[in-house]
Design a protein around this motif. Structure first.
Motif, PDB file in Angstrom:
ATOM      1  N   LYS A 151      -4.000  -2.495   4.039  1.00  9.41           N
ATOM      2  CA  LYS A 151      -5.421  -1.716   3.996  1.00  9.41           C
ATOM      3  C   LYS A 151      -5.781  -0.860   5.434  1.00  9.41           C
ATOM      4  O   LYS A 151      -6.072   0.044   5.622  1.00  9.41           O
ATOM      5  N   ILE A 194      -4.708  -1.980  -5.250  1.00 10.45           N
ATOM      6  CA  ILE A 194      -3.184  -2.048  -4.808  1.00 10.45           C
ATOM      7  C   ILE A 194      -2.526  -3.337  -5.258  1.00 10.45           C
ATOM      8  O   ILE A 194      -3.143  -4.385  -4.887  1.00 10.45           O
ATOM      9  N   GLY A 226      -7.194  -4.847  -2.738  1.00  6.79           N
ATOM     10  CA  GLY A 226      -5.842  -5.513  -2.475  1.00  6.79           C
ATOM     11  C   GLY A 226      -5.774  -6.767  -1.962  1.00  6.79           C
ATOM     12  O   GLY A 226      -6.521  -6.926  -0.910  1.00  6.79           O
ATOM     13  N   ILE A 234       0.690  -1.226   0.027  1.00  2.49           N
ATOM     14  CA  ILE A 234       0.016   0.076  -0.311  1.00  2.49           C
ATOM     15  C   ILE A 234       0.860   1.242   0.061  1.00  2.49           C
ATOM     16  O   ILE A 234       0.336   2.502  -0.526  1.00  2.49           O
ATOM     17  N   SER A 272      -1.745  -6.264   2.414  1.00  2.00           N
ATOM     18  CA  SER A 272      -1.180  -5.371   1.673  1.00  2.00           C
ATOM     19  C   SER A 272      -0.997  -4.129   2.422  1.00  2.00           C
ATOM     20  O   SER A 272      -0.513  -2.934   2.043  1.00  2.00           O
ATOM     21  N   CYS A 322       1.069   3.138  -3.049  1.00  2.00           N
ATOM     22  CA  CYS A 322      -0.249   4.062  -3.366  1.00  2.00           C
ATOM     23  C   CYS A 322      -0.767   5.169  -2.595  1.00  2.00           C
ATOM     24  O   CYS A 322      -1.925   5.557  -2.998  1.00  2.00           O
TER      25      CYS A 322
END
Ligand code: CDP
Ligand code: MG
Length: 721
Positions: free
Chosen positions: A61, A210, A55, A34, A59, A37
């Motif tokens: 989030k 993601i 995602g 992540i 990852s 992003c």
């Protein structure tokens, strides 16, 4: 330290020396997908009121996005609320984020779950269960306290999240800014959801993906469980066997085992622990760098400090083996897993038409869940997934996708919530997946039976009292009755004890089956020997007045942690009853009910739909429309006394080869005589606030069977007169 000691160390103690890392932080901060992003996510958040983030699990989030938002100033005009379907995940994630942000839990970062509020005036990022947010909407429909709502784990499709989807969509469509200074930002996050559908549902909002990297995973079917084993528990032994084989034959790397629930996991850990102790690490284990097995259970009702341990890397040379429920499939990510052992089963709350109630059942997982489970092995390196079942089982027993909870559980509480939110047309509410209409009507019928709504489908005063309690409508009703009669002191401890999990220790790790059974028998005898509700009351009271409740619990094979939480739950419920008593329209009743009947009589007011009359032998016939044949569960004090009973009231149901009722007490027909007709009083279709144009064959048949039940009931009454 020898390997044997390592095994011991890893097994069951709550604190392990291996984890004392001096002054260092006790976690590692991996580079997460992540991070790359961040800018894109923040830009989307600035530009759009709604968006979806998807995602791979792990990852970042859940732990990172709320922090990004906070640091970018999204918390200025209200709290950033993040929902989770699971209680445990809510707490562990909040703990983790508080650590990452270097603040104490409950200050900038806090959490709220049912009966446990760890937030303060300072809280800017609030993790909470989706059920909690749904309750917030009752007092504050525009969610004015919040600047941003993140609906996390959307792929789980839990009942409350699904309802929140609909409510927030309504806000979105109505551009509901009237009572809000700043428009609410809504972010939906998911691992593997059909994001296009969701984006469409929220007015074609943007979807941020993601990109993640998953290493290759080898999958193997072990053929130990086939379609014929769908309904037995053979999978537990087989799962343990494969776990042990993996430990012996595979090179270094941690193991994640999927089983279904607490007692099963504790037993499996017990066996693994004993077996691991007998291993000669110089000769038996394939990888000579592995010299011990650290076994860690992970399930919902575990103490949080124990849960934290599963995230820590194991000591050098030790292989970590986490034995978990489905929680480890997406809600929590454990680094370092290279082997997944999949039992193929999960515990799920399903509406059982045979019992006419919601019951916890062990069912095969779906194919997409199996893929998700396997994926946990390939996060940091290539991995392997051992499936204990056969390909035939995969083909024949495992559905492609899991059915969303809204389509398989009772909707009583959520329908009442919607009604209280003035969503009257509960059939045409914007559901992402609409539940079958008969389930909605069933919920309306139940609400009508307990007088939470009237014939026109409008919420009554009682309905508004019921919704105040974070309890099932039945239990809330019983508690309200007791409060009206001024005997809430009897019901509050019982309601609290029924709201916490696992009061009674099951045999396993430390105690033998026989001893445990004896202790529980003594407990019920102390409470008169014929009423499971009274037993719960007596445990609560005895612990409360004991000088050493921990010892008392150990002696009587009761979980102290459960009773301790019941104390706190009781206090919270008491606060609600005190608040209600202040209301002008709260009923006060005078009655001459003898003291020794009060508890049962109040229970009857809430649970008259859970009443059964003895039929042939040891069976009882329930009095609702279904008229199911049920048996008293062996854990009940009344088990074995069936011959002397006529009418019983039960709290819940367990379905195996038979339907068992648990937590039972005897009642008298006179106590429910006036209430029972309500079970057959109104056609649910009449309650629907939606005009119906035609009645289908199926509905007609159902109506007729209900009419039949009504006649039976009348017949029964006549015979008893
Ligand atoms: O939500 P998502 O599955 O995308 O990821 P996450 O839960 O934010 O996890 C990001 C990372 O934090 C993973 O590497 C987890 O192992 C780690 N984590 C942890 O170590 N302890 C926790 N209590 C939660 C997450
Ligand atoms: Mg997550």
């Amino acid at each position: 330290m020898t390997s044997g000691e390592h095994c011991k160390l890893g097994a069951m103690e709550s604190k392990s020396r291996a984890y004392e890392t001096g002054g260092e932080r006790q976690y590692y901060l991996p580079i997460l997908p992540i991070h790359k992003c961040k800018d894109k996510l923040l830009q989307t958040a600035r530009e759009h009121p709604f968006f979806v983030v998807t995602g791979e699990t792990g990852s970042g989030k859940t732990t990172q996005l709320p922090q990004y938002l906070y640091k970018a100033g999204f918390g200025k005009h209200g709290i950033i609320g993040v929902t989770q379907p699971r209680r445990v995940a809510t707490i562990t994630v909040a703990q983790r984020v508080a650590e990452e942000m270097d603040c104490s839990l409950g200050s900038t970062v806090g959490y709220q779950v049912r009966f446990d509020d760890c937030t303060s005036q300072k809280t800017a990022i609030m993790y909470m269960t989706d059920g909690c947010l749904l309750r917030h909407t009752l007092t504050d429909p525009n969610l004015t306290k919040f600047s941003t709502i993140v609906l996390d784990e959307a792929h789980e499709r839990s009942l409350s999240t699904d309802i929140l989807f609909g409510l927030l969509r309504k806000q979105f469509l109505m551009k509901c800014t009237s009572k809000r200074k700043y428009p609410l930002k809504v972010i939906v996050m998911s691992a593997t959801l059909d994001t296009e559908r969701l984006s469409e549902f929220f007015g074609s909002c943007p979807v941020c993906v993601i990109p993640g990297k998953v290493f290759p995973i080898k999958e193997r079917f072990h053929n130990l469980i086939g379609p014929r084993d769908k309904d037995n528990s053979a999978y537990v032994t087989e799962t343990v066997k494969v776990t042990l084989q993996t430990h012996l034959n595979e090179s270094a790397g941690d193991i994640l085992v999927f089983l279904t629930g607490q007692s099963e996991i504790e037993k499996a850990c017990d066996v693994l622990y004993n077996k691991a102790e007998m291993i000669d690490y110089r000769h038996d284990v394939f990888d000579s760098s592995v010299d011990g097995l650290l076994i860690l259970p992970l399930y919902g009702s575990m103490a949080t400090d124990q849960q934290k341990r599963i995230f820590l890397p194991p000591p050098k040379g030790i292989r970590k083996c986490v034995v978990a429920t489905n929680i480890a499939a997406t809600s929590v990510t454990i680094e370092g897993i290279r082997y997944v052992i999949d039992s193929g089963f999960v515990k799920q709350l399903n509406h059982n038409p045979r019992a006419g109630l919601d019951v916890l059942e062990i069912v095969p997982i779906s194919k997409s869940e199996a893929v998700q489970r396997a994926g946990r092995a390939g996060r940091t390196a290539s991995g392997k997934c051992h499936r204990i079942y056969s390909e035939e089982f995969w083909e024949k027993c495992m559905p492609d996708h899991m059915i969303p909870e809204i389509k398989r559980t009772s909707l009583t509480s959520v329908i009442l919530t919607l009604k209280c939110l003035e969503v009257n047309d509960v059939i045409r509410f914007p559901y992402l997946d609409a539940p079958e209409e008969r389930f909605i009507l069933e919920a309306l019928r139940k609400l009508y039976q307990c007088s939470a709504i009237d014939r026109g489908g409008n919420v009554t005063d009682l309905g508004r009292f019921i919704i105040e309690f974070p309890l099932s409508p039945n239990l809330a009703c019983a508690l309200i009755k007791a409060t009206s009669l001024g005997c809430e002191d009897l019901l509050l401890p019982v309601a609290a004890m029924l709201s916490v999990e696992h009061v009674f220790i099951q045999s396993g790790i430390t105690q033998k089956q026989k001893e445990v059974e004896e202790s529980h028998k003594t407990l019920s005898e102390m409470a008169g020997g014929d009423n499971d509700f009274a037993t719960l009351f007596s445990i609560f009271e005895q612990c409360k007045s004991s000088d050493n409740p921990v010892l008392w619990c150990r002696k009587h094979a009761v979980h102290w942690r459960a009773v301790k939480s019941a104390f706190s739950v009781e206090k919270q419920l008491r606060d609600i009853t005190n608040k209600l008593k202040q209301l002008k329209n709260f009923p006060v009743e005078k009655s001459d009910i003898p003291k020794n009947e009060l508890l049962q009589r109040c229970l009857c007011a809430g649970f008259f739909s859970n009443v059964a009359r003895r039929s042939v032998g040891r069976t009882f016939c329930t009095m609702d429309g279904n008229g199911s044949m049920v048996h008293i569960h062996p854990s009940s004090a009344l088990f074995g006394q069936e011959a002397s009973l006529e009418w019983i009231l039960f709290h819940n149901v367990l379905v195996t080869s038979k339907i068992f009722v648990r937590t039972v007490c005897p009642i008298r027909y006179e106590w429910v005589k006036d209430l029972l007709p309500k079970l057959h009083d109104v056609d649910a279709y009449e309650l629907s606030s939606v005009a119906r144009e035609e009645v289908t064959e199926e509905e007609l048949a159902k109506w007729e069977s209900r009419e039949q039940a009504k006649r039976n009931n009348e017949g029964l009454e006549a015979s008893l007169k």
